[in-house]
Design a protein around this motif. Structure first.
Motif, PDB file in Angstrom:
ATOM      1  N   THR A 210      -8.060   5.462  -2.274  1.00  0.00           N
ATOM      2  CA  THR A 210      -9.007   4.764  -3.145  1.00  0.00           C
ATOM      3  C   THR A 210      -8.309   4.289  -4.409  1.00  0.00           C
ATOM      4  O   THR A 210      -8.954   3.845  -5.335  1.00  0.00           O
ATOM      5  CB  THR A 210     -10.180   5.677  -3.532  1.00  0.00           C
ATOM      6  N   VAL A 211      -6.981   4.403  -4.435  1.00  0.00           N
ATOM      7  CA  VAL A 211      -6.221   3.953  -5.603  1.00  0.00           C
ATOM      8  C   VAL A 211      -5.491   2.660  -5.230  1.00  0.00           C
ATOM      9  O   VAL A 211      -4.477   2.693  -4.541  1.00  0.00           O
ATOM     10  CB  VAL A 211      -5.196   5.020  -6.029  1.00  0.00           C
ATOM     11  N   PRO A 212      -6.010   1.513  -5.609  1.00  0.00           N
ATOM     12  CA  PRO A 212      -5.429   0.251  -5.141  1.00  0.00           C
ATOM     13  C   PRO A 212      -3.965   0.076  -5.540  1.00  0.00           C
ATOM     14  O   PRO A 212      -3.180  -0.440  -4.756  1.00  0.00           O
ATOM     15  CB  PRO A 212      -6.311  -0.829  -5.781  1.00  0.00           C
ATOM     16  N   VAL A 213      -3.597   0.539  -6.741  1.00  0.00           N
ATOM     17  CA  VAL A 213      -2.215   0.365  -7.167  1.00  0.00           C
ATOM     18  C   VAL A 213      -1.255   1.083  -6.224  1.00  0.00           C
ATOM     19  O   VAL A 213      -0.182   0.579  -5.891  1.00  0.00           O
ATOM     20  CB  VAL A 213      -2.040   0.868  -8.621  1.00  0.00           C
ATOM     21  N   GLY A 214      -1.696   2.268  -5.750  1.00  0.00           N
ATOM     22  CA  GLY A 214      -0.859   3.013  -4.808  1.00  0.00           C
ATOM     23  C   GLY A 214      -0.649   2.232  -3.520  1.00  0.00           C
ATOM     24  O   GLY A 214       0.468   2.143  -2.996  1.00  0.00           O
TER      25      GLY A 214
END
Lengths: 292, 375
Positions: A210-214
């Motif tokens: 749920t972490v788009p940057v990851g």
């Protein structure tokens, strides 16, 4: 989609047209959201800047042209401004294009989850697979847009700063501008297809977090990793399986006659990656707990 | 669409898939070439008939893709160096002997052909249309033109283009004599064609050549693949093979070449070359290289004022640069000191440059050259 074609024809017909209509509605809104986003516009502008900077740098440095060296087609630009597009593509493929594609593809699911909008998109019971398809289609449209931006910006700046005329192919044959325009579009298609495998990988990674940057960073790192592996001669048995292996093959369009083999091979490679990672994304996403 | 499963069971569901999918990919990649390689059945033919059928293929028209790989034990020379002329001929020729290349071949008759060496973002061409022979190198944007109008022989002995299967097979045939065992192998399938395969094995142990194979198209007699194996090496030392071939006449426009605007065109007149000081027939050194040994173990000895002069010339050329193109530097890198000179050992051929200026070449180990030099 997962509808059974053969059971009840009329029911399926209405069901399919219904789901196609829903797909198009969702797709239209996805495209609207994607291309109205400031980040997308900034990335496309940065991609357009690649050929523009190349052309200006060559124009300012000297009109003599600098022998060999430098990226592909660079030495030809002073003779024919149309080559700016090709140099732009050759420069953008290893880093800039995967970077932007990674950002868009990594954001697809994780971005919605991060914003808390994912569960609203999934209210309809059969919505998950459709949402994935729409997200992938949106990423594919971005790939095409990004490639076309480079080609068109390159052609425009090249025509503005340098003379243009009949184009010399790699084989030494000369073709008219009309023929070249078709080849340029084919090269744009080639590069767009080249980015689809990476998009599918990004889509899959995006369903894991749920972490788009990851997800974005992982996708971009994988693109870099594939190219590093592709540069190691000792691993040449692995090279045909890398999604980045035929990225530079777009230049085969500039041969006479066009060498279609790499186009076929590249399309096949990307299709396999789309099936594998798209399928993995579907398996993962349809059973994922959506909490946000 | 089961939305209500626990995270653990969902992981169970997609993890096997992630493992299985690459395995399927690999299996497919292995199985496809294997099934294509199943031996086709053809009417039996003797080795002599098969080799003779090659001669009947001289009028064939076709276009095809060729892949060439060498593992001669030479260091890889990057093909992406700066494209110059003159002194680069040596590195250009050596570059073709290392690594692998993709080529396209178009043949529209005995005197119309075009060979393209497909490099990344570049291409080298050699085009023959009747008496006109053109070469074009896209990297340096240079073209050369030779008119064969009153010049006998092929004349297109260009070091910048690797040989096609036809060339190599023809050359190989000249060494098929009483020194070799010739045998017909199992039939093979190459580029979608059924082909006979003839293997030639030297009878002597004194040569580096383990065996050489030619695969000949059953229908047209065209050599589709040539493979030379070296002793004590698993990979073929040299292999050139069609990966696809189409026996229909290529577009005639492919052979009508005119150099692109802006290209440097070098006009070579073969008749002038002959009266020039540098013409081959005037060189006393090259008139008769003495040979010792016989068959596969033949050693040629050249009293080599000629190569020394060439090296000096390329050293003095304005090309400059101590890169891989530098002939002398490269020579030092490639050769190793041995008793009485410097030697270059490859998988198939050894070269000995003696201190007193002779050159010995042969498909034999370096020891044999050293022994021959002191004889």
């Amino acid at each position: 989609m997962s509808l059974d074609d053969r059971t009840s024809a009329p029911a399926v017909a209405t069901g399919r047209s219904n789901s196609v209509a829903r797909f198009w509605n969702l797709f239209r809104s996805e495209i609207r959201v994607l291309f109205r986003r400031g980040r997308t516009i900034a990335m496309l502008a940065a991609l357009a800047a690649v050929p523009v900077l190349i052309a200006i740098a060559i124009r300012l440095s000297s009109s003599g042209g600098g022998g060999g060296g430098g990226p592909a087609f660079l030495a030809r630009i002073t003779e024919n401004g149309l080559f700016v597009s090709l140099t732009g593509l050759a420069v953008a493929i290893p880093l800039f294009l995967p970077l932007t594609v990674g950002v868009v593809a990594g954001d697809t699911i994780a971005g919605e989850a991060n914003l808390g909008t994912l569960r609203y998109l999934l209210i309809s019971p059969a919505g998950r697979i459709r949402l994935l398809l729409v997200k992938f289609a949106g990423a594919a449209v971005f790939c095409a847009a990004a490639t076309l931006v480079i080609v068109l910006a390159g052609a425009a700046i090249g025509a503005a700063l340098f003379p243009i005329g009949p184009v010399t192919l790699l084989s030494g044959d000369t073709v008219g501008i009309g023929d070249y325009a078709i080849r340029a579009l084919l090269m744009a298609a080639y590069v767009t297809i080249s980015m689809l495998g990476l998009s599918a990988i990004g889509l899959f990674i995006s369903t894991l977090t749920t972490v788009p940057v990851g997800a974005m960073a992982t996708t971009v790192v994988l693109a870099a990793l594939a190219q590093i592996l592709g540069a190691i001669p000792q691993l040449d048995w692995l090279h045909p399986f890398l999604f980045s292996d035929r990225w530079l093959g777009f230049a085969d369009i500039m041969r006479q006659p066009i060498a279609w083999q790499s186009f076929q091979d590249n399309t096949l490679t990307q299709a396999v990656y789309i099936v594998v990672f798209g399928g993995a994304a579907m398996l993962r996403f349809r059973s994922k707990d959506v909490l946000s | 669409m089961n939305d209500s499963s626990s995270p653990r069971s969902s992981r169970k569901r997609w993890l096997p898939f992630a493992v299985v999918a690459p395995a399927v990919l690999v299996a497919a990649a292995v199985a496809v070439p294997l099934s294509a390689g199943a031996a086709p059945s053809l009417p039996e033919k003797s080795a002599a008939d098969i080799l003779a059928s090659i001669a009947g293929s001289s009028g064939a028209v076709y276009s095809g893709s060729v892949s060439q790989t060498s593992s001669l034990g030479l260091p890889e020379i990057p093909s992406t160096g700066s494209g110059g002329s003159g002194g680069d001929d040596l590195s250009g020729a050596l570059e073709l002997l290392t690594g692998s290349h993709d080529l396209r071949v178009f043949v529209g008759g005995p005197e119309r052909s075009r060979v393209q060496v497909l490099d990344t973002f570049a291409e080298r061409n050699i085009i023959r249309d009747g008496d006109d022979v053109w070469t074009y190198d896209s990297k340096s944007n240079e073209a050369t033109h030779v008119s064969l109008a009153d010049h006998e022989g092929s004349g297109s002995d260009d070091a910048g283009t690797p040989p096609t299967p036809v060339d190599v097979a023809n050359r190989l045939l000249t060494s098929v004599d009483r020194t070799s065992d010739v045998a017909v192998d199992e039939n093979v399938r190459i580029a979608g064609r059924s082909a006979y395969r003839v293997t030639i094995t030297p009878r002597t142990d004194a040569t580096l050549v383990g065996s050489a194979s030619i695969s000949v198209d059953a229908e047209t007699g065209l050599p589709l693949s040539v493979e030379i194996d070296a002793r004590g090496q698993n990979d073929p030392a040299f292999e050139v093979t069609f990966t696809s071939i189409d026996f229909s006449a290529p577009d005639a426009g492919l052979f009508a070449f005119s150099p692109p605007a802006g290209a440097t065109v070098d006009e070579i007149d073969p008749t002038k070359l002959r009266h020039d000081g540098s013409s081959l027939s005037d060189e006393p050194e090259l008139t008769a290289p003495t040979t010792t040994g016989e068959g596969w173990a033949t050693i040629a000895e050249i009293p080599a004022a000629k190569w020394a002069a060439q090296l000096d010339a390329s050293e003095a050329s304005p090309d400059g640069g101590s890169g891989p193109g530098d002939a002398t530097g490269m020579l030092d890198e490639l050769t190793t000191p041995v008793a009485g000179g410097r030697a270059l050992q490859t998988a198939l051929v050894s070269v000995l440059l003696t201190d007193d200026g002779r050159v010995l070449v042969g498909a034999v180990p370096v020891d044999a050259l050293v022994a021959a030099a002191t004889r």
